[in-house]
Design a protein around this motif. Structure first.
Motif, PDB file in Angstrom:
ATOM      1  N   GLY A 129       7.833  -2.783   1.600  1.00 33.67           N
ATOM      2  CA  GLY A 129       7.468  -2.526   0.216  1.00 33.67           C
ATOM      3  C   GLY A 129       8.538  -2.972  -0.767  1.00 33.67           C
ATOM      4  O   GLY A 129       8.236  -3.264  -1.932  1.00 33.67           O
ATOM      5  N   THR A 130       9.787  -3.012  -0.322  1.00 34.07           N
ATOM      6  CA  THR A 130      10.866  -3.474  -1.183  1.00 34.07           C
ATOM      7  C   THR A 130      10.586  -4.903  -1.646  1.00 34.07           C
ATOM      8  O   THR A 130      10.720  -5.233  -2.824  1.00 34.07           O
ATOM      9  CB  THR A 130      12.207  -3.406  -0.418  1.00 34.07           C
ATOM     10  OG1 THR A 130      12.439  -2.044  -0.051  1.00 34.07           O
ATOM     11  CG2 THR A 130      13.366  -3.908  -1.254  1.00 34.07           C
ATOM     12  N   ASP A 134       3.345   0.986  -7.734  1.00 31.15           N
ATOM     13  CA  ASP A 134       4.016   1.087  -6.445  1.00 31.15           C
ATOM     14  C   ASP A 134       3.267   2.140  -5.633  1.00 31.15           C
ATOM     15  O   ASP A 134       3.527   3.331  -5.720  1.00 31.15           O
ATOM     16  CB  ASP A 134       5.485   1.472  -6.634  1.00 31.15           C
ATOM     17  CG  ASP A 134       6.222   1.565  -5.296  1.00 31.15           C
ATOM     18  OD1 ASP A 134       5.563   1.370  -4.246  1.00 31.15           O
ATOM     19  OD2 ASP A 134       7.437   1.826  -5.297  1.00 31.15           O
ATOM     20  N   GLN A 148       2.103   0.612   6.921  1.00 27.16           N
ATOM     21  CA  GLN A 148       3.049   1.073   7.947  1.00 27.16           C
ATOM     22  C   GLN A 148       3.411   2.547   7.766  1.00 27.16           C
ATOM     23  O   GLN A 148       3.906   3.184   8.683  1.00 27.16           O
ATOM     24  CB  GLN A 148       4.332   0.235   7.897  1.00 27.16           C
ATOM     25  CG  GLN A 148       5.183   0.509   6.649  1.00 27.16           C
ATOM     26  CD  GLN A 148       6.290  -0.512   6.410  1.00 27.16           C
ATOM     27  OE1 GLN A 148       6.258  -1.596   6.967  1.00 27.16           O
ATOM     28  NE2 GLN A 148       7.258  -0.176   5.569  1.00 27.16           N
ATOM     29  N   LYS A 149       3.194   3.107   6.554  1.00 26.33           N
ATOM     30  CA  LYS A 149       3.750   4.426   6.263  1.00 26.33           C
ATOM     31  C   LYS A 149       2.863   5.587   6.676  1.00 26.33           C
ATOM     32  O   LYS A 149       3.347   6.707   6.788  1.00 26.33           O
ATOM     33  CB  LYS A 149       4.065   4.537   4.774  1.00 26.33           C
ATOM     34  CG  LYS A 149       5.355   3.808   4.432  1.00 26.33           C
ATOM     35  CD  LYS A 149       5.891   4.170   3.081  1.00 26.33           C
ATOM     36  CE  LYS A 149       7.323   3.657   2.942  1.00 26.33           C
ATOM     37  NZ  LYS A 149       7.843   3.827   1.594  1.00 26.33           N
TER      38      LYS A 149
HETATM   39  C1  LIG Z   1       8.982   3.250   1.134  1.00 24.77           C
HETATM   40  C2  LIG Z   1       8.797   2.962  -0.283  1.00 24.77           C
HETATM   41  C3  LIG Z   1       9.095   1.698  -0.805  1.00 24.77           C
HETATM   42  C4  LIG Z   1       9.821   0.618  -0.007  1.00 24.77           C
HETATM   43  O1  LIG Z   1       9.138   0.216   1.107  1.00 24.77           O
HETATM   44  P1  LIG Z   1       9.924  -0.402   2.353  1.00 24.77           P
HETATM   45  O2  LIG Z   1       8.811  -0.814   3.256  1.00 24.77           O
HETATM   46  O3  LIG Z   1      10.795   0.680   2.919  1.00 24.77           O
HETATM   47  O4  LIG Z   1      10.717  -1.560   1.882  1.00 24.77           O
HETATM   48  C5  LIG Z   1       8.788   1.451  -2.124  1.00 24.77           C
HETATM   49  N1  LIG Z   1       8.245   2.391  -2.894  1.00 24.77           N
HETATM   50  C6  LIG Z   1       7.956   3.633  -2.436  1.00 24.77           C
HETATM   51  C7  LIG Z   1       7.339   4.622  -3.349  1.00 24.77           C
HETATM   52  C8  LIG Z   1       8.242   3.959  -1.120  1.00 24.77           C
HETATM   53  O5  LIG Z   1       8.012   5.198  -0.670  1.00 24.77           O
END
Ligand SMILES: *Cc1c(COP(=O)(O)O)cnc(C)c1O
Length: 471
Positions: A154-155, A268, A299-300
């Motif tokens: 997500g970064t 986001d 993935q989360k």
């Molecule tokens: C986890 C997260 C990200 C970043 O995602 P990554 O996959 O760890 O790079 C961005 N924004 C929010 C709100 C997140 O929880």
């Protein structure tokens, strides 16, 4: 007389798989590795979610290559020390157990060894990515013609969104440009600004309400101030699912403000956008469909193996405009644009494969069940902790719940959270310890489908007991 060329050092054949027949050594190797992984996943409940220090195998290659049995034995040592997401008590972070179809697709992806950089290196997979990103965008309510690109986290998705927004707004070389987001927005925005050559002050924080949601009135005030100061806005970033408590900013109200002022809205949704995939949960992210761009991280919560993030855009062409270079050493694209032209990454694996197969394995009913279960478990834990008046709960409408004792100051909450986390680990329950609003909290992420009511009852018991010691 010229000296003879040196004799080749290796007498053994190189360990690549035969292109002429089914290679029995390859098949054995993969079968044994699969078995080893299945044993590891299947014994997860017997080990801690967070293993102690393990022995690391040698890291440097030896003179001669190792046989498969040796390689698998070394692999086992690394596996023994790995974080254990399949344990029912793994509740610390946004790292759920892996979906089997996603694991299989990851193996196949490695074996295909295609490259999403260019269509000639990934013909079917490039089409799959275009089709699936378009379906996901449509499912989240973005307009016809929307789509996007897969990214390694997500970064990167957030970074690409801001770069595309900045270019569209003609601010690519304007060092005064700013990004507006809530104080609870993710740290990746700060990284994005650093990459974009902007100072830390270019991230303009807007206060949140008592539920951790960006306050639209405060947003208007901030935007007015920026206008008076003559500072141009790259984008407003709304968060659908903040990292500590899972709060969802008021997306419709923010979208209205952005539309009136002609500003780019990036959502986001690394945590929360997956809730927009099924009708039963879509109301939780109402307004998402009005975004110019959305970060979503399957993935989360859905169990798609890492990494699986996508940047979806209402007008995906704007991403291509931000990143295309012409790829002078490749055949022209025949399907729209090369993967390496529609995003920041060049060579990248076909991460779309494990997302596609994982979603197909779950089905829409399965996706809904994963989301239902996560929210159900958050509600159960909330119900177990709420009666305790000494505890302050910090949550939202998703599956994250943080809490800390009401009476403690910063140092007290640090000591309490540290001690209680250790107690919980002794019970095979792993929580995280975020610092939020000036104090340490314990945080449970309830996305693990293996977690049972009894685990949460035990969790609550340990937390209640920790407060008794306190007084
Ligand atoms: C986890 C997260 C990200 C970043 O995602 P990554 O996959 O760890 O790079 C961005 N924004 C929010 C709100 C997140 O929880």
């Amino acid at each position: 007389m010229a000296s003879a060329p040196p004799a080749p050092r290796a007498s053994q054949p190189l360990p690549f798989a035969s292109p002429e027949q089914l290679d029995p050594r390859l098949q054995d190797f993969l079968e044994q590795a699969s078995r080893q992984l299945c044993v590891w996943l299947g014994s997860a409940a017997e080990r801690s979610p967070l293993p102690g220090l393990s022995v690391l195998p040698p890291v440097e290659p030896e003179d001669h290559g190792l046989a498969p049995e040796m390689l698998l034995a070394d692999l086992q040592l690394v596996m023994d020390g790995a974080f254990n997401p399949n344990h029912p008590g793994a509740l610390a972070h946004l790292d759920p157990p892996p979906l089997p179809a996603s694991v299989a697709a990851d193996l196949i992806c490695a074996g295909l060894n295609n490259n999403m950089l260019a269509e000639e290196l990934s013909p079917s997979l490039s089409r799959l990515e275009r089709s699936l990103t378009a379906w996901l965008a449509e499912q989240l309510g973005l307009p016809a013609g929307s789509g996007g690109v897969a990214a390694s986290g997500g970064t990167l998705s957030n970074l690409m969104a801001l770069v595309a927004a900045r270019r569209q707004r003609g601010l690519a070389i304007d060092g005064r440009a700013v990004v507006v987001a809530s104080i609870d927005a993710h740290v990746s925005l700060a990284k994005a600004l650093a990459v974009m050559g902007l100072p830390p002050e270019a991230l303009r924080p807007v206060p949140v309400d008592s539920q951790g949601r960006l306050d639209p009135t405060a947003l208007e005030v901030e935007l007015d101030q920026l206008e008076r100061a003559g500072l141009p806005v790259i984008a407003v970033v709304a968060t659908a699912g903040t990292t500590v408590r899972g709060a969802v900013d008021p997306l419709s109200a923010i979208a209205g403000i952005c539309q009136r002022r002609g500003l780019w809205l990036h959502v986001d949704g690394a945590i929360g956008a997956v809730f927009g995939l099924v009708p039963a949960h879509r109301h939780r992210v109402a307004g998402l469909e009005q975004a110019d761009s959305i970060t979503i991280n399957p993935q989360k919560l859905l169990g798609i193996t890492k990494t699986s993030s996508l940047l979806l855009l209402a007008r995906p062409q704007e991403l291509v405009e931000a990143f295309h270079t012409g790829l002078p050493y490749m055949e022209p694209s025949w399907g729209g644009s090369h993967g390496g032209e529609s995003g920041l990454q060049g060579t990248r694996p076909a991460e779309i494969l494990k997302l596609w197969l994982g979603l197909r394995q779950l089905g829409l009913v399965g996706i809904e069940a994963v989301l239902d279960g996560a929210i159900q478990r958050r509600r159960q834990l909330q119900a177990l902790l709420t009666p305790n008046e000494r505890l302050q709960l910090v949550g939202g409408s998703f599956h994250l719940l943080a809490f800390t004792p009401k009476q403690l100051d910063a140092a007290g909450s640090q000591a309490w959270s540290d001690r209680t986390r250790q107690r919980l680990l002794q019970e095979q329950l792993m929580l995280s310890r975020p610092h939020y609003a000036g104090r340490h909290h314990l945080k449970a992420v309830l996305g693990n489908p293996h977690t049972k009511p009894a685990h949460l009852e035990n969790l609550a018991r340990v937390v209640h007991a920790s407060l008794d010691e306190q007084s």
